[in-house]
Design a protein around this motif. Structure first.
Motif, PDB file in Angstrom:
ATOM      1  N   TRP A 187       0.867  -1.185   0.000  1.00  0.00           N
ATOM      2  CA  TRP A 187       0.000   0.000   0.000  1.00  0.00           C
ATOM      3  C   TRP A 187       0.903   1.234   0.000  1.00  0.00           C
ATOM      4  CZ3 TRP A 187      -5.201   0.911  -0.332  1.00  0.00           C
ATOM      5  CH2 TRP A 187      -6.058  -0.184  -0.228  1.00  0.00           C
ATOM      6  N   ALA A 188       0.555   2.208  -0.861  1.00  0.00           N
ATOM      7  CA  ALA A 188       1.351   3.425  -0.973  1.00  0.00           C
ATOM      8  C   ALA A 188       0.441   4.644  -1.119  1.00  0.00           C
ATOM      9  CB  ALA A 188       2.303   3.338  -2.158  1.00  0.00           C
ATOM     10  N   LEU A 189       0.948   5.799  -0.662  1.00  0.00           N
ATOM     11  CA  LEU A 189       0.268   7.088  -0.833  1.00  0.00           C
ATOM     12  C   LEU A 189       0.851   7.752  -2.077  1.00  0.00           C
ATOM     13  CD1 LEU A 189      -1.734   9.168   0.325  1.00  0.00           C
ATOM     14  CD2 LEU A 189       0.161  10.120   1.662  1.00  0.00           C
ATOM     15  N   VAL A 190      -0.007   7.867  -3.103  1.00  0.00           N
ATOM     16  CA  VAL A 190       0.451   8.368  -4.394  1.00  0.00           C
ATOM     17  C   VAL A 190       0.823   9.838  -4.273  1.00  0.00           C
ATOM     18  CG1 VAL A 190      -0.150   8.708  -6.810  1.00  0.00           C
ATOM     19  CG2 VAL A 190      -0.986   6.694  -5.584  1.00  0.00           C
ATOM     20  N   ALA A 191       1.997  10.198  -4.787  1.00  0.00           N
ATOM     21  CA  ALA A 191       2.457  11.578  -4.730  1.00  0.00           C
ATOM     22  C   ALA A 191       1.626  12.448  -5.657  1.00  0.00           C
ATOM     23  CB  ALA A 191       3.932  11.653  -5.113  1.00  0.00           C
ATOM     24  N   ALA A 192       1.285  13.645  -5.177  1.00  0.00           N
ATOM     25  CA  ALA A 192       0.506  14.569  -6.004  1.00  0.00           C
ATOM     26  C   ALA A 192       1.317  15.062  -7.185  1.00  0.00           C
ATOM     27  CB  ALA A 192       0.049  15.752  -5.153  1.00  0.00           C
ATOM     28  N   ASP A 193       2.636  15.130  -7.019  1.00  0.00           N
ATOM     29  CA  ASP A 193       3.537  15.554  -8.095  1.00  0.00           C
ATOM     30  C   ASP A 193       4.139  14.311  -8.731  1.00  0.00           C
ATOM     31  OD1 ASP A 193       5.317  16.724  -9.794  1.00  0.00           O
ATOM     32  OD2 ASP A 193       6.373  17.896  -8.251  1.00  0.00           O
ATOM     33  N   THR A 194       3.959  14.180 -10.019  1.00  0.00           N
ATOM     34  CA  THR A 194       4.471  13.001 -10.717  1.00  0.00           C
ATOM     35  C   THR A 194       5.996  12.932 -10.712  1.00  0.00           C
ATOM     36  OG1 THR A 194       4.379  14.238 -12.813  1.00  0.00           O
ATOM     37  CG2 THR A 194       2.461  12.903 -12.241  1.00  0.00           C
ATOM     38  N   GLN A 195       6.632  14.034 -10.380  1.00  0.00           N
ATOM     39  CA  GLN A 195       8.078  14.036 -10.325  1.00  0.00           C
ATOM     40  C   GLN A 195       8.614  13.432  -9.015  1.00  0.00           C
ATOM     41  OE1 GLN A 195       9.868  14.948 -12.967  1.00  0.00           O
ATOM     42  NE2 GLN A 195       7.936  15.408 -14.051  1.00  0.00           N
ATOM     43  N   GLN A 196       7.726  13.196  -8.080  1.00  0.00           N
ATOM     44  CA  GLN A 196       8.137  12.642  -6.792  1.00  0.00           C
ATOM     45  C   GLN A 196       7.724  11.181  -6.697  1.00  0.00           C
ATOM     46  OE1 GLN A 196       6.418  15.137  -3.775  1.00  0.00           O
ATOM     47  NE2 GLN A 196       7.755  16.886  -4.205  1.00  0.00           N
ATOM     48  N   GLU A 197       8.370  10.480  -5.786  1.00  0.00           N
ATOM     49  CA  GLU A 197       8.053   9.061  -5.593  1.00  0.00           C
ATOM     50  C   GLU A 197       6.886   8.899  -4.632  1.00  0.00           C
ATOM     51  OE1 GLU A 197      11.481   7.029  -4.246  1.00  0.00           O
ATOM     52  OE2 GLU A 197      12.608   7.299  -6.127  1.00  0.00           O
ATOM     53  N   ASP A 198       6.166   7.792  -4.832  1.00  0.00           N
ATOM     54  CA  ASP A 198       5.066   7.484  -3.933  1.00  0.00           C
ATOM     55  C   ASP A 198       5.617   7.109  -2.552  1.00  0.00           C
ATOM     56  OD1 ASP A 198       3.537   7.890  -6.155  1.00  0.00           O
ATOM     57  OD2 ASP A 198       3.165   5.751  -6.557  1.00  0.00           O
ATOM     58  N   GLN A 199       4.784   7.396  -1.529  1.00  0.00           N
ATOM     59  CA  GLN A 199       5.178   7.093  -0.155  1.00  0.00           C
ATOM     60  C   GLN A 199       4.616   5.729   0.247  1.00  0.00           C
ATOM     61  OE1 GLN A 199       7.111   8.766   2.383  1.00  0.00           O
ATOM     62  NE2 GLN A 199       6.794   6.706   3.183  1.00  0.00           N
ATOM     63  N   GLN A 200       5.504   4.761   0.481  1.00  0.00           N
ATOM     64  CA  GLN A 200       5.069   3.430   0.898  1.00  0.00           C
ATOM     65  C   GLN A 200       4.554   3.508   2.333  1.00  0.00           C
ATOM     66  OE1 GLN A 200       8.127   0.481   0.474  1.00  0.00           O
ATOM     67  NE2 GLN A 200       6.650  -1.192   0.123  1.00  0.00           N
ATOM     68  N   ILE A 201       3.402   2.847   2.572  1.00  0.00           N
ATOM     69  CA  ILE A 201       2.741   2.939   3.885  1.00  0.00           C
ATOM     70  C   ILE A 201       2.891   1.636   4.662  1.00  0.00           C
ATOM     71  CG2 ILE A 201       0.530   3.275   5.047  1.00  0.00           C
ATOM     72  CD1 ILE A 201      -0.326   4.983   2.693  1.00  0.00           C
ATOM     73  N   ILE A 202       2.367   0.555   4.102  1.00  0.00           N
ATOM     74  CA  ILE A 202       2.358  -0.734   4.779  1.00  0.00           C
ATOM     75  C   ILE A 202       2.513  -1.827   3.727  1.00  0.00           C
ATOM     76  CG2 ILE A 202      -0.164  -0.925   4.722  1.00  0.00           C
ATOM     77  CD1 ILE A 202      -0.033  -2.323   7.461  1.00  0.00           C
ATOM     78  N   MET A 203       3.128  -2.914   4.103  1.00  0.00           N
ATOM     79  CA  MET A 203       3.322  -4.004   3.140  1.00  0.00           C
ATOM     80  C   MET A 203       3.205  -5.348   3.857  1.00  0.00           C
ATOM     81  SD  MET A 203       7.434  -3.870   2.501  1.00  0.00           S
ATOM     82  CE  MET A 203       7.344  -5.267   1.376  1.00  0.00           C
ATOM     83  N   PHE A 204       2.913  -6.366   3.030  1.00  0.00           N
ATOM     84  CA  PHE A 204       2.857  -7.751   3.508  1.00  0.00           C
ATOM     85  C   PHE A 204       3.780  -8.571   2.611  1.00  0.00           C
ATOM     86  CE2 PHE A 204       1.128 -12.057   3.514  1.00  0.00           C
ATOM     87  CZ  PHE A 204       0.963 -12.307   4.875  1.00  0.00           C
ATOM     88  N   SER A 205       4.805  -9.183   3.210  1.00  0.00           N
ATOM     89  CA  SER A 205       5.780  -9.956   2.428  1.00  0.00           C
ATOM     90  C   SER A 205       6.351 -11.059   3.294  1.00  0.00           C
ATOM     91  CB  SER A 205       6.905  -9.041   1.929  1.00  0.00           C
ATOM     92  OG  SER A 205       7.849  -9.761   1.177  1.00  0.00           O
ATOM     93  N   GLY A 206       6.490 -12.233   2.675  1.00  0.00           N
ATOM     94  CA  GLY A 206       7.017 -13.370   3.420  1.00  0.00           C
ATOM     95  C   GLY A 206       6.133 -13.781   4.572  1.00  0.00           C
ATOM     96  N   GLY A 207       4.834 -13.492   4.435  1.00  0.00           N
ATOM     97  CA  GLY A 207       3.887 -13.883   5.485  1.00  0.00           C
ATOM     98  C   GLY A 207       3.862 -12.944   6.684  1.00  0.00           C
ATOM     99  N   MET A 208       4.516 -11.748   6.620  1.00  0.00           N
ATOM    100  CA  MET A 208       4.575 -10.813   7.737  1.00  0.00           C
ATOM    101  C   MET A 208       4.189  -9.403   7.279  1.00  0.00           C
ATOM    102  SD  MET A 208       5.481 -12.447  10.486  1.00  0.00           S
ATOM    103  CE  MET A 208       6.017 -11.099  11.526  1.00  0.00           C
TER     104      MET A 208
END
Length: 366
Positions: free
Chosen positions: A58-79
């Motif tokens: 899950w990520a917060l999309v940047a309002a400016d396309t020149q910037q990177e999205d802000q990653q919020i939370i993730m699920f990987s490897g069962g955690m």
């Protein structure tokens, strides 16, 4: 070259096998008030060909396309892993095990800074699917205040004001009358964007309690104010009465000052008269010397009287001897006693003996 029938059958069968898919949802844009909670939906299904490891991001999309999205939370490897500090302790997966097909997240205690576009991305090789959801967090109207500008006199024009010091724009306002006819005065004008209600030519029927509602997309707040229309007072009479009352008060104060000064002068005059010495008045004669002179002057006469004629003479003259204690006022009566002196001593001192005849109870000389 035409393909054999067996090859065509294999291609058709492989195409009918389901791959990774996101379950459709009607969530496109969500509006929530501050302090509330929201669930961002992201459910999925996998197919038999999706044999790789499951990754949810899950990520917060940047309002400016020149910037990177802000990653919020993730699920990987069962955690699960929370990455964005701005949502720390406020975001978590809705399911205890997202691998079962539910990658939705919950955000609690929403803030206006949480407003933005959120993207859910599910990967299970070879399948990859993503979805975007817009979230708007609004501040509900709060600290709403009502007031009335203008004199609440019958016939005047009044302005009702209503405003909230907190709340996400746009805010709209609505006025209601809670008493009487429960309808706004005829001819009144309301500006819903500012909360100003203008009432023309106020009458007694307009008196009552009014309520204002402040609203936006996520909530509302309210306040109340009371209108009491009263007739115009006789301003001229009030002014005249005030002037007359002031003059009377000043007159009374003047009289009190006059009598006080007069009384003070009288007391001062009496005090000066009591202490004044009259030079043209002779000093009073001593009563003691007068009495003694009187007794001395009559000594020879009393001494020459014979017993035969002393009775009538003594009654007439003896009774005329002044009594100092009787004539002296009570305040002047001496409070001391003369010392007793023997007869021989009196003769040596030059005293003249005086014979005082004895009297009985009825006053006759014995």
């Amino acid at each position: 070259m035409a393909l054999p029938a067996s090859a065509l059958l294999l291609i058709v069968s492989l195409g009918s096998v389901r791959a990774l898919e996101l379950v459709p949802t009607d969530q496109k844009k969500i509006e929530k008030p501050e302090g509330d909670r929201v669930t961002l939906d992201c459910k999925f299904t996998v197919g038999p060909l999706d044999v790789g490891s499951l990754d949810i991001d899950w990520a917060l999309v940047a309002a400016d396309t020149q910037q990177e999205d802000q990653q919020i939370i993730m699920f990987s490897g069962g955690m699960p892993y929370v990455i964005y500090d701005g949502l720390k302790n406020r975001v978590h997966f809705n399911s205890t095990d997202p691998a079962n097909g539910d990658a939705s997240i919950d955000i609690i205690n929403l803030k206006s800074s949480d407003t933005g576009t959120y993207q859910c991305k599910v990967k299970k090789v070879p399948g990859v699917q993503s979805r975007k959801i817009g979230l708007s967090v609004f501040l509900k109207p709060a600290k709403t205040r009502c007031s009335i500008e203008g004199s609440q006199k019958i016939g005047n024009d009044l302005i009702f004001k209503c405003g909230s010091s907190e709340g996400t724009a746009p805010l709209t306002y609505e006025w209601q009358k809670l008493t009487g006819s429960r309808s706004l005065p005829k001819g009144s004008v309301l500006d819903e964007s500012t909360g100003v209600l203008t009432v023309k030519n106020v009458s007694q029927e307009h008196s009552g309690t009014y309520k204002c509602f402040a609203k936006n997309r996520v909530g509302n707040d309210e306040c109340m104010v009371r209108l009491d229309a009263v007739p115009h007072s006789n301003i001229g009479g009030i002014v005249a009465g005030a002037i007359i009352g002031t003059l009377l008060s000043l007159g009374l104060v003047g009289l009190l000052v006059y009598f006080f000064c007069k009384k003070k002068k009288e007391k001062k005059y009496e005090k000066e008269v009591q202490h004044e010495i009259r030079e043209d008045v002779a000093p009073p004669k001593s009563r003691t010397s007068t009495a003694r002179s009187y007794i001395g002057s009559n000594h020879s006469s009393l001494g020459s009287l014979s017993p035969s004629n002393i009775d009538g003479y003594s009654k007439s003259l003896y009774n005329k001897v002044p009594n100092e204690d009787q004539e002296r006022p009570p305040s002047q009566t001496p409070n001391f006693v003369l010392p007793k002196v023997a007869g021989p001593n009196l003769s040596r001192m030059g005293a003249i003996p005086v014979m005082i005849p004895a009297q009985n109870k009825d006053g006759s000389i014995v």
